[in-house]
Design an enzyme around this catalytic site. Structure first.
Site, PDB file in Angstrom:
ATOM      1  N   TYR A   1     -14.501  10.291  -0.519  1.00 44.06           N
ATOM      2  CA  TYR A   1     -13.548  10.084  -1.604  1.00 44.06           C
ATOM      3  C   TYR A   1     -13.696  11.042  -2.761  1.00 44.06           C
ATOM      4  O   TYR A   1     -12.717  11.004  -3.467  1.00 44.06           O
ATOM      5  CB  TYR A   1     -13.653   8.463  -2.059  1.00 44.06           C
ATOM      6  CG  TYR A   1     -13.112   7.669  -1.070  1.00 44.06           C
ATOM      7  CD1 TYR A   1     -11.675   7.202  -1.478  1.00 44.06           C
ATOM      8  CD2 TYR A   1     -13.584   7.171   0.003  1.00 44.06           C
ATOM      9  CE1 TYR A   1     -10.907   6.303  -0.441  1.00 44.06           C
ATOM     10  CE2 TYR A   1     -13.047   6.544   0.995  1.00 44.06           C
ATOM     11  CZ  TYR A   1     -11.773   5.910   0.716  1.00 44.06           C
ATOM     12  OH  TYR A   1     -11.122   5.038   1.672  1.00 44.06           O
TER      13      TYR A   1
ATOM     14  N   ASN B   1     -10.793  -4.225  -0.580  1.00 42.17           N
ATOM     15  CA  ASN B   1     -10.517  -3.123  -1.248  1.00 42.17           C
ATOM     16  C   ASN B   1      -9.585  -3.377  -2.829  1.00 42.17           C
ATOM     17  O   ASN B   1      -8.764  -4.095  -2.609  1.00 42.17           O
ATOM     18  CB  ASN B   1     -10.218  -1.817  -0.905  1.00 42.17           C
ATOM     19  CG  ASN B   1     -11.382  -0.992   0.026  1.00 42.17           C
ATOM     20  OD1 ASN B   1     -12.459  -0.951  -0.411  1.00 42.17           O
ATOM     21  ND2 ASN B   1     -11.013  -0.381   1.028  1.00 42.17           N
TER      22      ASN B   1
ATOM     23  N   ARG C   1       0.632  -1.221   0.097  1.00 40.58           N
ATOM     24  CA  ARG C   1      -0.019  -0.041   0.041  1.00 40.58           C
ATOM     25  C   ARG C   1       0.823   1.205   0.014  1.00 40.58           C
ATOM     26  O   ARG C   1       0.529   2.299  -0.765  1.00 40.58           O
ATOM     27  CB  ARG C   1      -1.002   0.032   1.172  1.00 40.58           C
ATOM     28  CG  ARG C   1      -1.832   1.309   1.409  1.00 40.58           C
ATOM     29  CD  ARG C   1      -2.771   1.229   2.567  1.00 40.58           C
ATOM     30  NE  ARG C   1      -3.430   2.467   2.632  1.00 40.58           N
ATOM     31  CZ  ARG C   1      -4.158   2.906   3.658  1.00 40.58           C
ATOM     32  NH1 ARG C   1      -4.697   1.841   4.485  1.00 40.58           N
ATOM     33  NH2 ARG C   1      -4.755   4.145   3.707  1.00 40.58           N
TER      34      ARG C   1
ATOM     35  N   HIS D   1     -16.751   4.225  -3.332  1.00 39.54           N
ATOM     36  CA  HIS D   1     -15.624   5.316  -3.386  1.00 39.54           C
ATOM     37  C   HIS D   1     -16.150   6.438  -4.229  1.00 39.54           C
ATOM     38  O   HIS D   1     -15.357   7.177  -4.531  1.00 39.54           O
ATOM     39  CB  HIS D   1     -14.238   4.790  -3.176  1.00 39.54           C
ATOM     40  CG  HIS D   1     -13.970   3.949  -2.071  1.00 39.54           C
ATOM     41  ND1 HIS D   1     -12.743   3.594  -1.855  1.00 39.54           N
ATOM     42  CD2 HIS D   1     -14.632   3.635  -0.917  1.00 39.54           C
ATOM     43  CE1 HIS D   1     -12.491   3.015  -0.746  1.00 39.54           C
ATOM     44  NE2 HIS D   1     -13.854   3.079  -0.263  1.00 39.54           N
TER      45      HIS D   1
ATOM     46  N   CYS E   1     -18.769  -1.575   1.552  1.00 45.35           N
ATOM     47  CA  CYS E   1     -18.048  -0.568   2.042  1.00 45.35           C
ATOM     48  C   CYS E   1     -18.533   0.144   3.172  1.00 45.35           C
ATOM     49  O   CYS E   1     -19.821   0.155   3.409  1.00 45.35           O
ATOM     50  CB  CYS E   1     -17.830   0.350   0.811  1.00 45.35           C
ATOM     51  SG  CYS E   1     -16.668   1.786   1.208  1.00 45.35           S
TER      52      CYS E   1
END
Length: 437
Positions: A253, A149, A95, A200, A170
């Site tokens: 987001y 995700n 990540r 998102h 989510c």
């Protein structure tokens, strides 16, 4: 009464106490017999730590549930009624790379959006395809609840390239609902938000408290400093003129698309701080503290500190969804599911995030009566085009589709930059992206 078996893939996650708490809270609704927590060898230490806490939580609640820790995914899936996926291929180190590598091209680096999210999807989807093969063989009637995700994109791949029963989840919509309840000082049970969009990238077209339309009031509160954000996103305040013109409630987001320049500047400054500057590196420190807490043999409940991890309301979202399916509740939940004409302007077989009726059949979208307004349609279609191409690239290992996916993404400025990004992400992630060989 038949006892239920739940398999949680990514059982060594720091989120696990949250979902265990959710099952404990709903002990009267779900007759659980076994919860299998499964992880890979690299995650065995964390699995043992968080699994021991899970066992203490169940024991304190006085429940007769076997919590089984295993590295054998097939053992966990065999005979399961529900399979929950919450894993991260490559861990937080991957990540952190996702968040950093686009920055040198002046492109946002983020774990689920843009090139970083694309890299994560390419690592994740092949693993998910293998999980689906196991489910098909070992428990074909099981429901797959995907929290991994980028949830919408992963769910798109599952629904398009397998015949597993899958609903994506989510915590953004429930987070928005809870934030709206807090800013208006009302009970969250009385709040209803008409959600439409993608994971998102979901908008609240209207917000209601009981029968009263409070959309304008929420927009006013947002202009007056009220917070509608997540732990992992900078709480930049919205431009009032833009919100009034939009007339809808953006999700946290959306800042990546509507405030790209400001967030890019923030990310580049954070990255300059060296190790520890990006969100992944901050989360890594949070996780280290959490697992130190989890080791305490006197700890028998989910610690408050878990909220700093960004997983707030996960248990309410995940376990209430499972309960609604199992108990045929016919409740309304906001989930990721097949479009099937709900949004006529998007492909029929693509995945959207919207309000659905949840019962034993799964998710039935509540049909949108009006056309999607031009104010949000273009962005929604552009991101959906990216997701369709990205899912195909991930499943088939198709570099041409991968290049096209990046080229059409709204956060990537040109084809030449898309080619540079693709080259870099394939090199950085080559140990995981075997489908491209």
């Amino acid at each position: 009464m038949k006892k239920l078996k739940i398999a949680i893939i990514g059982g060594g996650s720091s989120y696990t106490p949250e979902i265990i708490e959710g099952f404990i809270k709903r002990k009267d609704e779900l007759p659980l017999g076994e919860i299998y927590l499964v992880d890979i060898e690299a995650g065995e230490e964390k699995l043992n730590i968080v699994g021991s806490l899970a066992k203490r939580m169940v024991k304190k609640a006085g429940l007769d549930i076997d919590v089984v820790l295993t590295l054998d995914r097939r053992e966990a899936i065999k005979g399961a009624d529900f399979v929950v996926t919450q894993f991260r291929v490559g861990g937080l180190e991957a990540r952190a790379r996702d968040e950093r590598f686009p920055l040198k091209y002046d492109v946002l680096g983020q774990e689920t959006t843009g090139p970083g999210g694309f890299a994560k999807a390419l690592r994740t989807i092949p693993v998910m395809m293998n999980i689906c093969k196991d489910i098909k063989e070992l428990s074909p009637e099981a429901w797959l609840i995907n929290f991994t995700n980028p949830s919408g994109l992963v769910t798109e791949a599952i629904n398009k390239y397998t015949d597993i029963k899958c609903i994506g989840l989510c915590n953004v919509p429930i987070h928005m609902k809870m934030d709206i309840a807090a800013m208006l000082d009302v009970d969250s049970k009385d709040v209803y938000v008409d959600f439409i969009g993608l994971n998102h990238l979901v908008w609240g077209r209207k917000a209601y408290v009981k029968e009263k339309d409070v959309t304008k009031l929420v927009i006013e509160k947002l202009q007056d400093g009220a917070s509608l954000s997540m732990k992992n996103i900078s709480d930049l305040k919205w431009d009032g003129d833009f919100l009034n013109a939009l007339g809808m409630i953006p999700c946290p987001y959306h800042r990546y698309f509507y405030m790209t320049d400001r967030l890019l500047k923030e990310e580049k400054e954070a990255a300059k701080q060296g190790a520890g500057g990006t969100r992944a590196e901050i989360v890594k420190k949070v996780e280290e503290r959490l697992f130190e807490l989890y080791k305490d043999e006197n700890l028998q409940e989910k610690p408050k500190e878990l909220e700093k991890r960004g997983g707030a309301y996960y248990s309410d979202a995940a376990v209430s969804l499972i309960s609604a399916i199992y108990n045929d509740k016919k409740e309304i939940h906001t989930v990721n599911t097949l479009n099937k004409g709900t949004v006529k302007e998007l492909p029929y077989d693509s995945v959207i995030e919207t309000n659905c009726l949840i019962d034993r059949r799964g998710a039935t979208p509540l049909n949108i009566k009006e056309e999607v307004p031009a104010e949000i349609l273009g962005l929604m279609q552009a991101v959906k085009s990216y997701e369709v191409l990205a899912a195909e690239a991930a499943v088939k290992g198709d570099k041409q589709k991968a290049l096209l996916a990046l080229s059409v993404h709204p956060l990537v400025p040109s084809v030449s930059v898309a080619k540079d990004l693709l080259r870099d992400l394939l090199e950085i992630n080559k140990e995981y992206l075997t489908q491209f060989k």
